[in-house]
Design an enzyme around this catalytic site. Structure first.
Site, PDB file in Angstrom:
ATOM      1  N   ASN A  51      37.079  34.460  44.461  1.00  0.00           N
ATOM      2  CA  ASN A  51      35.992  34.830  45.377  1.00  0.00           C
ATOM      3  C   ASN A  51      35.839  36.353  45.428  1.00  0.00           C
ATOM      4  OD1 ASN A  51      33.910  34.455  47.147  1.00  0.00           O
ATOM      5  ND2 ASN A  51      35.122  33.464  48.739  1.00  0.00           N
ATOM      6  N   HIS A  90      35.164  32.193  57.528  1.00  0.00           N
ATOM      7  CA  HIS A  90      35.274  30.847  56.967  1.00  0.00           C
ATOM      8  C   HIS A  90      35.016  29.761  58.010  1.00  0.00           C
ATOM      9  CE1 HIS A  90      37.225  32.726  53.435  1.00  0.00           C
ATOM     10  NE2 HIS A  90      36.890  31.614  52.812  1.00  0.00           N
TER      11      HIS A  90
END
Length: 448
Positions: free
Chosen positions: A304, A335
């Site tokens: 990521n 998240h």
């Protein structure tokens, strides 16, 4: 998931038009902005229906704040508003949506949050750098996040936030790269690199097929659902760790598939040129480097990568204390609020600090550069990474703690023990200067 795949494959087909009938020499920047925006809105509505209003509402709110908020608080206000808005959607998903839902609005909203906040800080940095009287502000400026003195227009802002190439799963394209694409600011090397662009797209398509097959095979043989009960199966510790590794690899393959498709869309549109033969400027994951990493730091840096860059830009390079803790905290909130995320990021922060201490301790020894050490580091990295990321996949607190309890929280204890290792002593050397002799320490240990 079918909607997602259909939308991404459609984006691949349409992206080619941005280098054909809609190339910069034949279409104005306004036209290209409008096409990217309209297709992005259409993609959002196709995948999410009326919930796609959230994808447009957040950028609109942030645009108003950029225009009217005082400069000193503008960027931090955007960060607070975007994270707050995203958090509300995360909580709605967590408490009201079915857990079997594979595609929800939080995915693209997370990417939009990265875009609007990084753009806000670029504008902040440009205005701070322009104001010579302000010397206390931290300005972060690199090749991907250039400081901007002028805020974008509404069309530019919405087009950047909602462009169809990166709407569903990123990558969080830096504003300077997006504007170079819109205005056709291509170097001669990039224009002549068409064959390599096609080759890169072909290789990534092969990667999509491989990870898709691997996901289907591993998820059937090692279903993560076997670990979601109140207690994990009564397996040996060795087999339990192996099962966790295979099950989390199956989940990673879903991420690999999504990010590879996003990379393909960008490359087909002409975005992502790095250097002759390399079309990986906006690549979000390096699969080979992640799966072969021998240190926790290398693995994190290969995963990521767009989010890593965003976290460095908005947090790590701006705060003056507790950099690692604050960065992991923002990453966890970004998240969502499942307990598993916080177990993973808390464990990850501990392992990162422990790995730094181990590298410092091992650096003076000759065996630290041997093949045996490298092989051992690779194996330990796989074990520690699997151990840390299982809660991220399980999401809930009870099964995650039950799994850790079955292995006696062993790697947590190992990491805590590593923090107690003595730091190597720095040798002092004597150097000569024009004013005579002076003693200096032999530099600082590099920790990465």
């Amino acid at each position: 998931m079918i909607n997602f795949l259909m939308a991404q494959l459609f984006a691949v087909l349409v992206a080619g038009a941005m280098r054909g009938p809609l190339k910069p020499s034949d279409a104005s920047p306004t036209t290209r902005h409008s096409i990217c925006l309209v297709l992005g809105v259409a993609t959002g509505y196709f995948c999410f229906g009326t919930k796609a209003i959230h994808l447009a509402l957040l950028p609109l709110i942030c645009f108003v704040v950029i225009e009217f908020a005082p400069q000193k608080i503008m960027a931090n206000s955007i960060l607070g508003i975007a994270i707050g808005y995203l958090s509300c959607i995360h909580l709605h998903r967590q408490f009201y949506l079915n857990e079997s839902c594979n595609l929800d609005i939080t995915g693209p909203l997370m990417v939009i949050t990265q875009r609007v906040t990084s753009l806000a800080y670029c504008i902040h940095d440009g205005r701070v750098a322009h104001d010579n009287s302000n010397t206390k502000e931290i300005v972060v400026n690199d090749s991907d996040h250039e400081a901007l003195e002028k805020a974008p227009s509404l069309l530019e802002f919405l087009s950047y936030s909602l462009s169809f190439q990166t709407l569903l799963c990123g990558p969080p394209l830096p504003y300077v790269i997006y504007m170079d694409f819109i205005h056709g600011r291509q170097t001669q090397d990039q224009i002549q690199d068409e064959a390599n662009r096609q080759r890169a797209v072909g290789i990534k398509f092969c990667g999509v097929i491989i990870v898709a097959v691997l996901h289907l095979v591993l998820s059937a043989q090692y279903p993560i659902s076997d670990l979601t009960g109140k207690a994990p199966p009564n397996w040996s510790i060795a087999y339990l760790l192996w099962f966790c590794y295979a099950a989390t690899l199956a989940v990673r393959c879903k991420y690999y598939l999504a990010w590879l498709l996003a990379d393909i869309v960008c490359n087909c549109a002409g975005i992502g040129y790095q250097s002759p033969g390399k079309w990986d400027r906006v690549t979000n994951v390096n699969i080979i480097e992640f799966e072969s990493a021998s240190t926790f730091r290398e693995a994190v840096a290969s995963w990521n990568m767009g989010t890593n860059s965003w976290l460095r830009m908005v947090v790590y390079n701006r705060v003056r204390s507790a950099k690692l803790l604050k960065t992991y905290a923002l990453s966890a909130i970004w998240h969502g609020f499942y307990p598993g995320y916080y177990l993973t990021f808390g464990t990850g922060a501990l392992f990162t600090l422990a790995a730094r201490k181990v590298r410092r301790f091992a650096q003076p020894f000759a065996w630290s550069s041997s093949r045996l050490y490298s092989a051992l580091a690779f194996a330990l990295c796989r074990i520690f990474m699997t151990y840390a990321t299982v809660p991220f996949v399980l999401l809930d607190f009870a099964p995650s703690i039950a799994l850790y309890r079955q292995v006696y929280f062993s790697l947590h204890w190992v990491a805590l023990g590593a923090l107690l290792l003595p730091s190597p002593k720095l040798k002092k050397i004597t150097t000569k200067s024009t004013n005579g002799e002076a003693n200096h320490e032999n530099g600082k240990v590099k920790t990465g």
